[in-house]
Scaffold this motif. Sequence first.
Motif, PDB file in Angstrom:
ATOM      1  N   LEU A 247      -6.090 -11.308   5.187  1.00 31.14           N
ATOM      2  CA  LEU A 247      -5.498 -12.072   6.276  1.00 31.14           C
ATOM      3  C   LEU A 247      -6.010 -11.900   7.643  1.00 31.14           C
ATOM      4  O   LEU A 247      -6.100 -12.529   8.668  1.00 31.14           O
ATOM      5  N   THR A 248      -6.281 -10.453   7.679  1.00 34.17           N
ATOM      6  CA  THR A 248      -6.555 -10.129   9.254  1.00 34.17           C
ATOM      7  C   THR A 248      -7.982 -10.637   9.486  1.00 34.17           C
ATOM      8  O   THR A 248      -8.389 -11.020  10.509  1.00 34.17           O
ATOM      9  N   GLY A 249      -8.885 -10.381   8.378  1.00 41.71           N
ATOM     10  CA  GLY A 249     -10.258 -11.007   8.813  1.00 41.71           C
ATOM     11  C   GLY A 249     -10.317 -12.573   8.697  1.00 41.71           C
ATOM     12  O   GLY A 249     -10.944 -13.126   9.499  1.00 41.71           O
ATOM     13  N   TRP A 250      -9.113 -13.458   7.871  1.00 40.64           N
ATOM     14  CA  TRP A 250      -9.147 -14.804   8.186  1.00 40.64           C
ATOM     15  C   TRP A 250      -8.654 -15.021   9.480  1.00 40.64           C
ATOM     16  O   TRP A 250      -9.344 -15.887  10.180  1.00 40.64           O
ATOM     17  N   TYR A 251      -7.651 -14.569  10.130  1.00 43.80           N
ATOM     18  CA  TYR A 251      -7.441 -14.600  11.680  1.00 43.80           C
ATOM     19  C   TYR A 251      -8.274 -14.248  12.519  1.00 43.80           C
ATOM     20  O   TYR A 251      -8.556 -15.123  13.461  1.00 43.80           O
ATOM     21  N   MET A 252      -9.066 -13.236  12.229  1.00 42.55           N
ATOM     22  CA  MET A 252     -10.112 -12.919  13.237  1.00 42.55           C
ATOM     23  C   MET A 252     -11.180 -13.833  13.025  1.00 42.55           C
ATOM     24  O   MET A 252     -11.992 -14.464  14.198  1.00 42.55           O
ATOM     25  N   SER A 253     -11.763 -14.493  11.925  1.00 45.63           N
ATOM     26  CA  SER A 253     -12.548 -15.519  11.928  1.00 45.63           C
ATOM     27  C   SER A 253     -12.229 -16.843  12.352  1.00 45.63           C
ATOM     28  O   SER A 253     -12.792 -17.579  13.146  1.00 45.63           O
ATOM     29  N   LEU A 254     -10.957 -17.312  12.521  1.00 46.65           N
ATOM     30  CA  LEU A 254     -10.315 -18.146  13.123  1.00 46.65           C
ATOM     31  C   LEU A 254     -10.284 -18.204  14.485  1.00 46.65           C
ATOM     32  O   LEU A 254     -10.716 -19.087  15.428  1.00 46.65           O
ATOM     33  N   LEU A 255      -9.979 -17.020  15.153  1.00 43.88           N
ATOM     34  CA  LEU A 255     -10.144 -17.171  16.520  1.00 43.88           C
ATOM     35  C   LEU A 255     -11.623 -17.129  16.868  1.00 43.88           C
ATOM     36  O   LEU A 255     -11.884 -17.614  18.202  1.00 43.88           O
ATOM     37  N   MET A 256     -12.446 -16.652  16.327  1.00 44.53           N
ATOM     38  CA  MET A 256     -13.831 -16.676  16.624  1.00 44.53           C
ATOM     39  C   MET A 256     -14.311 -18.087  16.349  1.00 44.53           C
ATOM     40  O   MET A 256     -15.328 -18.618  17.030  1.00 44.53           O
ATOM     41  N   ARG A 257     -13.986 -18.997  15.550  1.00 48.81           N
ATOM     42  CA  ARG A 257     -14.091 -20.372  15.436  1.00 48.81           C
ATOM     43  C   ARG A 257     -13.674 -21.131  16.821  1.00 48.81           C
ATOM     44  O   ARG A 257     -14.130 -21.847  17.500  1.00 48.81           O
ATOM     45  N   ILE A 258     -12.299 -20.535  17.315  1.00 51.89           N
ATOM     46  CA  ILE A 258     -11.828 -21.182  18.555  1.00 51.89           C
ATOM     47  C   ILE A 258     -12.735 -20.772  19.715  1.00 51.89           C
ATOM     48  O   ILE A 258     -12.931 -21.602  20.597  1.00 51.89           O
ATOM     49  N   LEU A 259     -13.406 -19.576  19.754  1.00 50.95           N
ATOM     50  CA  LEU A 259     -14.375 -19.336  20.540  1.00 50.95           C
ATOM     51  C   LEU A 259     -15.743 -19.896  20.425  1.00 50.95           C
ATOM     52  O   LEU A 259     -16.813 -19.796  21.367  1.00 50.95           O
ATOM     53  N   LYS A 260     -15.908 -20.798  19.391  1.00 48.47           N
ATOM     54  CA  LYS A 260     -17.153 -21.532  19.101  1.00 48.47           C
ATOM     55  C   LYS A 260     -18.161 -20.562  18.828  1.00 48.47           C
ATOM     56  O   LYS A 260     -19.297 -20.816  18.836  1.00 48.47           O
ATOM     57  N   VAL A 261     -17.969 -19.469  18.103  1.00 47.21           N
ATOM     58  CA  VAL A 261     -18.842 -18.346  17.735  1.00 47.21           C
ATOM     59  C   VAL A 261     -19.382 -18.574  16.214  1.00 47.21           C
ATOM     60  O   VAL A 261     -20.289 -18.567  15.798  1.00 47.21           O
ATOM     61  N   TYR A 262     -18.071 -18.875  15.502  1.00 44.90           N
ATOM     62  CA  TYR A 262     -18.249 -19.132  14.156  1.00 44.90           C
ATOM     63  C   TYR A 262     -18.069 -20.754  13.787  1.00 44.90           C
ATOM     64  O   TYR A 262     -17.409 -21.312  14.683  1.00 44.90           O
ATOM     65  N   THR A 263     -18.666 -21.306  12.826  1.00 43.35           N
ATOM     66  CA  THR A 263     -18.611 -22.599  12.405  1.00 43.35           C
ATOM     67  C   THR A 263     -18.686 -22.717  11.216  1.00 43.35           C
ATOM     68  O   THR A 263     -19.257 -21.769  10.304  1.00 43.35           O
TER      69      THR A 263
END
Length: 263
Positions: A247-263
């Motif tokens: 869950l921590t990794g999922w939220y971290m990835s979601l935040l990075m999507r908001i930053l437009k780093v992960y897609t």
Amino acid sequence: MLSRAFITAAAHASVLHVHPSTSIISLTSPFTRNSLRTLQSAIIAHATTSKTPVIPGEVNAAVLVPLCNVDGVPGVLLELRGGKLRSHAGEVSFPGGRVDPADASFLAAALRETQEEVGLDIEQIDILGQFGPPERSLMGIRVWPYVGFVYPRGSHGTDTESLDDPLPSISLSSLTISQAEVATVFHLPLSALTSPARIRPDMFRATSPYWAIDVSDLVQGFEGVNDPVEHPEVDGGKEGRLEVWGLTGWYMSLLMRILKVYT
């Protein structure tokens, strides 16, 4: 023999992409008031598309994603949970915990738990917003994530000459850690979230691909995770690594999507 989870994650790796150059804020320069404003606007925009109703009778928890500068490097403050806890022992997590009846709000619960676990006062934290949708933990608890920026004690509200001036850095040694709950705290630089040597594809709840992040070298005294069965999303990580996952990794990835780093 490769596990089904590994095969599934590998199959979905092609849909995961990392684009450091498209980030809406710098991943290497210190956080500034301008970069926090940019991030806050993105969080607010995301929140309008991820509304989740509060379900009466459901057990809730709340966590804080504590952004901070350390030695002028932007990143996230994370904790390694104590090995004697009844749940999530030895795992990397954000500060936070279950919402108590006395808490005025989910955010109040996240701030209370953050103060109890790592000694950060409310006055040190500039809340940027709540993102989501909030997911359930493996124990069935709905977890609501919030993002905030952490100032050194006594410096929140101190004006800088420019909106682009670096905000002050915190010292990890100044934190008061709850020995009963937290083994240690560490700083994960934002740039590390794009390092090919650190990230690997994984599956959240066996359905959604995301990036797990190896932080083994960032935690002083870490000697490896002993989990020969490799339970999905349980314990510190895979193949002896200490990882930001589950869950921590999922939220971290979601935040990075908001930053437009992960897609």
